[in-house]
Scaffold this active site. Structure first.
Site, PDB file in Angstrom:
ATOM      1  N   LYS A   1      44.952  43.989  35.719  1.00 15.63           N
ATOM      2  CA  LYS A   1      45.983  45.011  35.916  1.00 15.63           C
ATOM      3  C   LYS A   1      45.380  46.175  36.709  1.00 15.63           C
ATOM      4  CE  LYS A   1      47.321  48.792  33.942  1.00 15.63           C
ATOM      5  NZ  LYS A   1      47.925  49.507  35.059  1.00 15.63           N
TER       6      LYS A   1
ATOM      7  N   ALA B   1      45.639  49.978  38.683  1.00 14.18           N
ATOM      8  CA  ALA B   1      46.306  51.239  38.328  1.00 14.18           C
ATOM      9  C   ALA B   1      47.681  51.310  38.983  1.00 14.18           C
ATOM     10  CB  ALA B   1      45.443  52.408  38.786  1.00 14.18           C
ATOM     11  N   GLU B   2      48.569  52.023  38.331  1.00 11.29           N
ATOM     12  CA  GLU B   2      49.920  52.201  38.862  1.00 11.29           C
ATOM     13  C   GLU B   2      49.895  52.766  40.282  1.00 11.29           C
ATOM     14  OE1 GLU B   2      53.678  54.460  37.007  1.00 11.29           O
ATOM     15  OE2 GLU B   2      52.288  55.795  38.012  1.00 11.29           O
TER      16      GLU B   2
ATOM     17  N   SER C   1      39.232  55.938  31.934  1.00  8.27           N
ATOM     18  CA  SER C   1      38.869  57.099  31.110  1.00  8.27           C
ATOM     19  C   SER C   1      38.282  56.665  29.766  1.00  8.27           C
ATOM     20  CB  SER C   1      40.098  57.966  30.883  1.00  8.27           C
ATOM     21  OG  SER C   1      41.070  57.218  30.191  1.00  8.27           O
ATOM     22  N   THR C   2      37.492  57.540  29.195  1.00 13.01           N
ATOM     23  CA  THR C   2      36.853  57.236  27.908  1.00 13.01           C
ATOM     24  C   THR C   2      37.910  57.068  26.816  1.00 13.01           C
ATOM     25  OG1 THR C   2      34.948  58.490  28.657  1.00 13.01           O
ATOM     26  CG2 THR C   2      35.063  58.048  26.302  1.00 13.01           C
TER      27      THR C   2
ATOM     28  N   GLU D   1      33.381  50.716  31.597  1.00 10.33           N
ATOM     29  CA  GLU D   1      32.800  51.688  32.538  1.00 10.33           C
ATOM     30  C   GLU D   1      33.682  52.922  32.445  1.00 10.33           C
ATOM     31  OE1 GLU D   1      30.032  51.274  33.932  1.00 10.33           O
ATOM     32  OE2 GLU D   1      29.731  49.114  33.817  1.00 10.33           O
TER      33      GLU D   1
ATOM     34  N   CYS E   1      33.559  58.758  39.007  1.00 12.83           N
ATOM     35  CA  CYS E   1      32.971  58.876  37.671  1.00 12.83           C
ATOM     36  C   CYS E   1      31.512  59.334  37.742  1.00 12.83           C
ATOM     37  CB  CYS E   1      33.057  57.536  36.968  1.00 12.83           C
ATOM     38  SG  CYS E   1      32.375  56.225  37.969  1.00 12.83           S
TER      39      CYS E   1
ATOM     40  N   GLU F   1      34.993  66.203  32.103  1.00 15.34           N
ATOM     41  CA  GLU F   1      34.854  65.598  33.427  1.00 15.34           C
ATOM     42  C   GLU F   1      35.855  66.309  34.350  1.00 15.34           C
ATOM     43  OE1 GLU F   1      36.113  61.511  33.590  1.00 15.34           O
ATOM     44  OE2 GLU F   1      34.502  61.006  34.960  1.00 15.34           O
TER      45      GLU F   1
HETATM   46  P1  NAP Z   1      42.815  55.831  32.948  1.00 16.32           P
HETATM   47  O1  NAP Z   1      43.990  56.694  32.708  1.00 16.32           O
HETATM   48  O2  NAP Z   1      41.994  55.410  31.798  1.00 16.32           O
HETATM   49  O3  NAP Z   1      43.365  54.578  33.753  1.00 16.32           O
HETATM   50  C1  NAP Z   1      42.545  53.495  34.113  1.00 16.32           C
HETATM   51  C2  NAP Z   1      43.342  52.212  34.008  1.00 16.32           C
HETATM   52  O4  NAP Z   1      43.771  52.043  32.655  1.00 16.32           O
HETATM   53  C3  NAP Z   1      44.619  52.216  34.856  1.00 16.32           C
HETATM   54  O5  NAP Z   1      44.861  50.910  35.315  1.00 16.32           O
HETATM   55  C4  NAP Z   1      45.667  52.617  33.844  1.00 16.32           C
HETATM   56  O6  NAP Z   1      46.966  52.197  34.180  1.00 16.32           O
HETATM   57  C5  NAP Z   1      45.176  51.880  32.620  1.00 16.32           C
HETATM   58  N1  NAP Z   1      45.697  52.403  31.372  1.00 16.32           N
HETATM   59  C6  NAP Z   1      46.091  53.672  31.074  1.00 16.32           C
HETATM   60  N2  NAP Z   1      46.482  53.738  29.787  1.00 16.32           N
HETATM   61  C7  NAP Z   1      46.347  52.489  29.265  1.00 16.32           C
HETATM   62  C8  NAP Z   1      46.598  51.904  27.983  1.00 16.32           C
HETATM   63  N3  NAP Z   1      47.065  52.630  26.972  1.00 16.32           N
HETATM   64  N4  NAP Z   1      46.328  50.599  27.809  1.00 16.32           N
HETATM   65  C9  NAP Z   1      45.855  49.840  28.824  1.00 16.32           C
HETATM   66  N5  NAP Z   1      45.620  50.328  30.049  1.00 16.32           N
HETATM   67  C10 NAP Z   1      45.853  51.639  30.277  1.00 16.32           C
HETATM   68  O7  NAP Z   1      41.800  56.495  33.963  1.00 16.32           O
HETATM   69  P2  NAP Z   1      42.139  57.205  35.329  1.00 16.32           P
HETATM   70  O8  NAP Z   1      42.387  58.629  35.068  1.00 16.32           O
HETATM   71  O9  NAP Z   1      43.153  56.453  36.090  1.00 16.32           O
HETATM   72  O10 NAP Z   1      40.752  56.992  36.079  1.00 16.32           O
HETATM   73  C11 NAP Z   1      39.760  57.942  36.066  1.00 16.32           C
HETATM   74  C12 NAP Z   1      38.735  57.677  34.980  1.00 16.32           C
HETATM   75  O11 NAP Z   1      38.061  56.478  35.257  1.00 16.32           O
HETATM   76  C13 NAP Z   1      37.697  58.751  34.942  1.00 16.32           C
HETATM   77  O12 NAP Z   1      37.380  59.106  33.631  1.00 16.32           O
HETATM   78  C14 NAP Z   1      36.507  58.109  35.609  1.00 16.32           C
HETATM   79  O13 NAP Z   1      35.276  58.652  35.235  1.00 16.32           O
HETATM   80  C15 NAP Z   1      36.664  56.692  35.161  1.00 16.32           C
HETATM   81  N6  NAP Z   1      35.940  55.806  36.071  1.00 16.32           N
HETATM   82  C16 NAP Z   1      34.793  55.239  35.604  1.00 16.32           C
HETATM   83  C17 NAP Z   1      34.046  54.420  36.429  1.00 16.32           C
HETATM   84  C18 NAP Z   1      32.794  53.795  35.921  1.00 16.32           C
HETATM   85  O14 NAP Z   1      32.347  52.830  36.521  1.00 16.32           O
HETATM   86  N7  NAP Z   1      32.209  54.283  34.843  1.00 16.32           N
HETATM   87  C19 NAP Z   1      34.474  54.162  37.731  1.00 16.32           C
HETATM   88  C20 NAP Z   1      35.648  54.757  38.180  1.00 16.32           C
HETATM   89  C21 NAP Z   1      36.381  55.577  37.318  1.00 16.32           C
HETATM   90  P3  NAP Z   1      47.999  53.220  34.897  1.00 16.32           P
HETATM   91  O15 NAP Z   1      47.398  53.617  36.173  1.00 16.32           O
HETATM   92  O16 NAP Z   1      49.216  52.395  35.069  1.00 16.32           O
HETATM   93  O17 NAP Z   1      48.144  54.365  33.947  1.00 16.32           O
END
Ligand code: NAP
Length: 495
Positions: free
Chosen positions: A189, A191-192, A246-247, A267, A301, A397
């Site tokens: 899946k 991201a949206e 996200s964490t 990650e 990240c 962050e």
């Molecule tokens: P996010 O809100 O956690 O979203 C990441 C993915 O999870 C998206 O596909 C999102 O879908 C999905 N998602 C959201 N809520 C969910 C749920 N309840 N159940 C299942 N899936 C769900 O994170 P983000 O804000 O888009 O991305 C930024 C974060 O990613 C930052 O914290 C960054 O540090 C981290 N990141 C980490 C790494 C690494 O390798 N450590 C690399 C890149 C980014 P939707 O888009 O449809 O909401």
């Protein structure tokens, strides 16, 4: 997909990668509900197109397809998988210009950075095409004469994946490349905000000859993300889950995976320290922090989140950094040549950055440059001085273009401050003191450390966080291990 220069002669136009369907069992499919959602260019708010808004039913179907495909894919040889992955990598590289335009239009990062990401993303396919031929077992010395003890490494099975918007191509190849190389099949899946880069990869995988059902992409809106994720995490047919994001969401998925005791890779978010010691080459450190802080408008990240500068060079560093920020950074639509800072992903991200600046200023920080939103999703590259480890921009962050600079006196103090966080993804420092380099590299509590370098990710090296920044490692030869199970075989009764 307006605003785009025509493709090179013979190349596919970026618009040919804009689909209105998801990809399951090698076919382009709609959501069973018939629902769709719009994908918007964050630079100008224009709708690029619509994709299926899939739900739990669609996800279950994709999982069944992937499970069936796994039964034959796991029987292929490493050589066969390697050949297909190599073809896929070549196709990604051949279409780099158009894939980059597509990525910039849905995500916003400048075109040069988008090209960098596609190169990085294709690099994972190339790496895993090679690594899969080096998955080896073991023969262990036997304590019993009539027995031989063997270790086999076998593909773990259907692998569920959820990826973020900030690296819409490379986070997919880093996971799916490793899984497919290992002999697993995938339900992913994206991201949206960024489904098109994922679907383009499916198109190229199909063209490369990767069989139907091996790679499946289920698109969904934010409203359905929860049910899609839960279905993947709780399915007994899925034996591995890999998430980047996200964490907070990572913790939720980890809980959901407990019910079927899946192998999980996470990650997650970071809070990277970037330390400039008194022996550092200040000009090199300024160049390093520009990449570590402002790449992707601060939305990675591994971005520098807290910049610690020794008190003896603090003023010099700030002054030199401000000159480079004013001279080198240009805010605009990522598709325009010359833009180095694209928009943030959405309005919510801009609001968060504004709140960070207000919080810091209310607690005594000074704005050296930037500090304001510029309309739409744009925010000025910002330097804040007199920042402390207690401000929001140090504790959370940032995920945006704010460089908060903190003063420190001693190595012991700064290493303590750097480690005083539940995150542990990346850390950077600049020093020319050889002993200090070893001490600090070993003492930083993070999975990645850049010494006199501000941008260190490469497909060849492991990538993974300590503490609440994650579980497991991706990339390098470590990445493929996440998709393998170890089996001990005891051959007995030997005469
Ligand atoms: P996010 O809100 O956690 O979203 C990441 C993915 O999870 C998206 O596909 C999102 O879908 C999905 N998602 C959201 N809520 C969910 C749920 N309840 N159940 C299942 N899936 C769900 O994170 P983000 O804000 O888009 O991305 C930024 C974060 O990613 C930052 O914290 C960054 O540090 C981290 N990141 C980490 C790494 C690494 O390798 N450590 C690399 C890149 C980014 P939707 O888009 O449809 O909401």
């Amino acid at each position: 997909m307006d605003n785009l220069a025509p493709p090179k002669p013979g190349a596919r136009p970026a618009s040919s990668f804009v689909y209105d369907k998801a990809f399951v069992n090698g076919e382009w499919v709609a959501a069973s509900s018939g629902k769709t959602f719009e994908v918007v260019n964050p630079a100008n708010g224009k709708v690029i197109g619509s994709v299926p808004d899939m739900d739990a039913t669609d996800t279950e179907r994709a999982i069944k397809v992937a499970y069936k495909a796994f039964q034959s894919w796991k029987e292929t040889t490493a050589k066969e998988r390697s050949t297909l992955l190599r073809k896929w990598a070549n196709l990604v590289n051949e279409n780099i210009e158009e894939l980059s335009k597509l990525l910039t239009s849905e995500m916003g990062k400048p075109l040069a950075e988008a090209k960098g990401e596609i190169t990085y993303g294709g690099g994972f396919l190339e790496l895993f095409a090679e690594e899969c031929k080096r998955v080896e077992g073991d023969i262990i010395q036997t304590p019993v004469k009539s027995r031989r003890l063997l270790v086999l490494k076998q593909p773990i099975g259907v692998s569920g994946m959820i990826t973020p918007w900030n690296f819409p191509n490379a986070m997919i190849t880093r996971k799916a490349g490793a899984a497919i190389a290992a002999g697993c099949t995938v339900v992913l899946k994206p991201a949206e905000d960024t489904p098109y880069s994922a679907l383009a990869l499916c198109d190229l995988a199909k063209e490369a000859g990767i069989p139907a059902g091996v790679l499946n992409v289920v698109t969904s809106s934010r409203n359905n993300a929860g049910q899609v994720g839960k279905t993947i995490c709780e399915s007994p047919l899925v034996t591995k889950m890999s998430f980047t994001g996200s964490t907070a969401v990572g913790k939720l998925l980890l809980q959901q995976c407990a019910s079927t005791v899946k192998k999980v890779s996470l990650e997650l978010g970071g809070n990277a320290p970037f330390i400039v010691f008194e022996s550092a080459d200040v000009d090199a450190a300024v160049q390093g922090v520009m990449g570590a802080k402002f790449r992707c408008s601060g939305q990675t990240c591994v971005c520098a989140n807290r910049i610690f500068v020794h008190e003896s060079i603090y003023d010099e560093f700030v002054q030199k950094m401000a000159v480079v920020v004013e001279k080198d950074l240009k805010l605009g639509d990522g598709i325009d040549p010359g833009t180095t800072q694209g928009p943030l992903i959405n309005k919510k991200a801009v609001e968060k950055i504004e709140a960070h600046v207000q919080d810091a200023v209310s607690k005594g920080a000074k704005v050296v440059c930037g500090g304001k939103s510029k309309g739409g999703n744009f925010f000025e590259p910002t330097i804040l001085t007199e920042v402390t480890n207690e401000m929001r921009c140090s504790r959370e962050e940032i995920f945006g273009p704010i460089a908060g600079i903190i003063r420190f006196k001693t190595e012991e103090e700064v290493v303590g401050l750097a480690n005083a966080t539940s995150s542990g993804l990346a850390g950077y420092f600049y020093s020319r003191d050889f002993s200090q380099i070893w001490r600090v590299a070993e003492r930083l509590e993070s999975g990645l450390v850049g010494v006199n370098e501000g941008v260190i990710s490469t497909p060849d090296a492991p990538f993974g966080g300590w503490k609440e920044s994650g579980l497991g490692s991706e990339g390098g030869r470590y990445g493929i291990e996440e998709y393998l199970e170890i089996k001990y075989v005891c051959m007995g009764g030997l005469q």
